[in-house]
Motif scaffolding. Structure first.
Motif, PDB file in Angstrom:
ATOM      1  N   LEU A  50     -22.626   8.969  29.568  1.00 28.14           N
ATOM      2  CA  LEU A  50     -22.708   8.386  30.131  1.00 28.14           C
ATOM      3  C   LEU A  50     -23.061   6.991  29.357  1.00 28.14           C
ATOM      4  N   ALA A  51     -24.132   7.537  28.525  1.00 31.90           N
ATOM      5  CA  ALA A  51     -24.679   6.434  28.308  1.00 31.90           C
ATOM      6  C   ALA A  51     -23.770   5.934  27.012  1.00 31.90           C
ATOM      7  N   ASN A  52     -22.949   6.617  26.632  1.00 27.22           N
ATOM      8  CA  ASN A  52     -22.263   7.232  25.135  1.00 27.22           C
ATOM      9  C   ASN A  52     -20.771   5.732  26.214  1.00 27.22           C
ATOM     10  N   LYS A  53     -20.726   6.453  27.555  1.00 25.77           N
ATOM     11  CA  LYS A  53     -19.783   5.740  28.759  1.00 25.77           C
ATOM     12  C   LYS A  53     -19.715   4.075  29.248  1.00 25.77           C
ATOM     13  N   VAL A  54     -20.635   3.584  29.033  1.00 32.74           N
ATOM     14  CA  VAL A  54     -21.841   2.598  29.201  1.00 32.74           C
ATOM     15  C   VAL A  54     -21.182   1.247  27.914  1.00 32.74           C
ATOM     16  N   ASN A  55     -21.537   2.128  27.008  1.00 36.55           N
ATOM     17  CA  ASN A  55     -21.930   1.615  25.833  1.00 36.55           C
ATOM     18  C   ASN A  55     -20.272   0.846  25.144  1.00 36.55           C
ATOM     19  N   SER A  56     -19.646   2.220  25.342  1.00 33.24           N
ATOM     20  CA  SER A  56     -17.603   1.687  25.034  1.00 33.24           C
ATOM     21  C   SER A  56     -17.177   0.543  25.984  1.00 33.24           C
ATOM     22  N   ILE A  57     -18.236   0.912  26.921  1.00 31.49           N
ATOM     23  CA  ILE A  57     -16.991  -0.377  28.059  1.00 31.49           C
ATOM     24  C   ILE A  57     -17.821  -2.172  28.040  1.00 31.49           C
ATOM     25  N   TYR A  58     -18.952  -1.358  28.507  1.00 37.29           N
ATOM     26  CA  TYR A  58     -19.317  -3.262  28.305  1.00 37.29           C
ATOM     27  C   TYR A  58     -20.481  -4.090  27.332  1.00 37.29           C
ATOM     28  N   GLN A  59     -20.968  -2.971  25.854  1.00 40.35           N
ATOM     29  CA  GLN A  59     -21.498  -2.736  24.482  1.00 40.35           C
ATOM     30  C   GLN A  59     -21.967  -4.155  24.679  1.00 40.35           C
ATOM     31  N   ILE A  60     -23.652  -3.765  25.544  1.00 44.54           N
ATOM     32  CA  ILE A  60     -24.784  -4.293  25.685  1.00 44.54           C
ATOM     33  C   ILE A  60     -25.511  -4.102  24.539  1.00 44.54           C
ATOM     34  N   PRO A  61     -26.001  -5.481  23.895  1.00 41.42           N
ATOM     35  CA  PRO A  61     -26.510  -5.060  22.826  1.00 41.42           C
ATOM     36  C   PRO A  61     -27.838  -5.530  22.992  1.00 41.42           C
TER      37      PRO A  61
END
Length: 346
Positions: free
Chosen positions: A256-267
């Motif tokens: 899930l963390a990887n999916k959120v990162n790939s979609i939103y790219q929160i820095p």
């Protein structure tokens, strides 16, 4: 010259975040600046400089922040109060030479700040399975309809402000009145359906409430460190019994963390909160900032606060692989609030 870091109006556990930055493994020295409207704020005891903030609305508060950064030549500003508005004005901070540890995309900040918008965004990105049953309501009639929609599915309902922070305004809806045993038990967030309807019907409309299914199983916070679209570390932090926390290797949460990162790219650093229902994780919220319990996740060997600052200031950082399967807790600690000579008031 020491880099100057400013925390504005944070919660008390920023005390630990400041200490983590100061006690970094590279031995780099920082000057920590802190502000808060309460003069006896505990994290002032960790600060090299602190002052009492004025109570201002968003526009005036941004001007206060800019003036503070100019006056003290702040290198890194770590905002909590009015963080979305800071994001919206980030270019003004860059102009005066201050880096800001915040998501630069104001549209994304606005989405994450409103739980309904975040849920809609998850659904739009094919993550509907992670979204609990919910409705956004502004009138008592809408509240009643949403409550019955959820209860007719055999689920318990709860509600909270759509723009709320943390547990503020959260209530679990029950059908039965409190008993004598309830009065002698722990403080409860329960409210009867009848009482909720009575209170909400006292006004023609109210600020947006999210009515959603109550998730009764285990809760996790996934602390994440990211930069330039790359997820550098993710630590699932489980709420176990009482104050016990477990840093746990949960493949579906790391996915899930990887999916959120790939979609939103929160820095930099952020936190994904989920709670389980019938063995499946459901999204509670995403906090685009350091979480209150982040210091527990630092026991994994990843110094999230320091590494986030290092990425902000230098654009790179060596991030170790997190050590998981760790049980931890925390205890109360007495802190003397005695540094009155450093206090500056406006």
């Amino acid at each position: 010259m020491k880099k100057k870091i400013w925390f504005n109006r944070w919660f008390s556990t920023a005390y630990h975040l400041m200490e983590a930055i100061k006690k970094n493994s590279d031995g780099i020295e920082f000057e920590i600046y802190g502000t808060h409207p309460v003069k006896d704020t505990v994290y002032f005891t960790v600060c090299d400089y602190y002052e009492v903030e004025p109570d201002l609305e968003a526009g005036e508060y941004i001007e206060y922040c800019l003036d503070f950064c100019r006056k003290h030549q702040i290198d890194a500003f770590i905002p909590y109060h009015y963080a979305p508005e800071v994001s919206e004005n980030i270019a003004r901070f860059w102009e005066i030479g201050t880096n800001v540890l915040v998501c630069e995309d104001f549209g994304l900040m606005d989405t994450m700040s409103h739980k309904g918008k975040l849920y809609e965004s998850f659904q739009a990105h094919n993550l509907s399975s992670l979204v609990p049953a919910y409705r956004i309501v502004r009138t008592v009639e809408e509240f009643e309809e949403a409550y019955h929609m959820i209860s007719n599915e055999g689920k318990k309902a709860c509600f909270k402000p759509a723009n709320g922070r943390g547990g503020a305004g959260f209530r679990v809806v029950t059908e039965t009145e409190n008993t004598v045993e309830d009065l002698f038990g722990p403080i409860s967030h329960k409210i009867t359906y009848a009482n909720a309807v009575k209170i909400l019907s006292s006004v023609s409309s109210f600020e947006e409430l999210m009515v959603l299914e109550y998730l009764e199983e285990v809760e996790y916070s996934i602390d994440c460190l990211a930069y330039n679209g790359q997820l550098l570390a993710a630590v699932p932090r489980k709420k176990a019994a009482g104050r016990i926390r477990e840093l746990e290797d949960v493949p579906e949460l790391l996915d899930l963390a990887n999916k959120v990162n790939s979609i939103y790219q929160i820095p930099y650093v952020y936190n994904i909160q989920v709670k389980y229902s019938q063995g499946k994780p459901k999204l509670l919220e995403i906090n685009p900032r350091m979480a209150g319990g982040l210091h527990i996740s630092c026991l994994s060997g990843v110094n999230f606060p320091y590494l986030a600052v290092k990425l902000l200031l230098n654009g790179y950082a060596d991030v170790p692989i997190p050590k998981l399967d760790i049980f931890a807790t925390h205890v109360e600690q007495s802190v003397m609030l005695s540094k009155k000579e450093q206090l500056v008031t406006n």
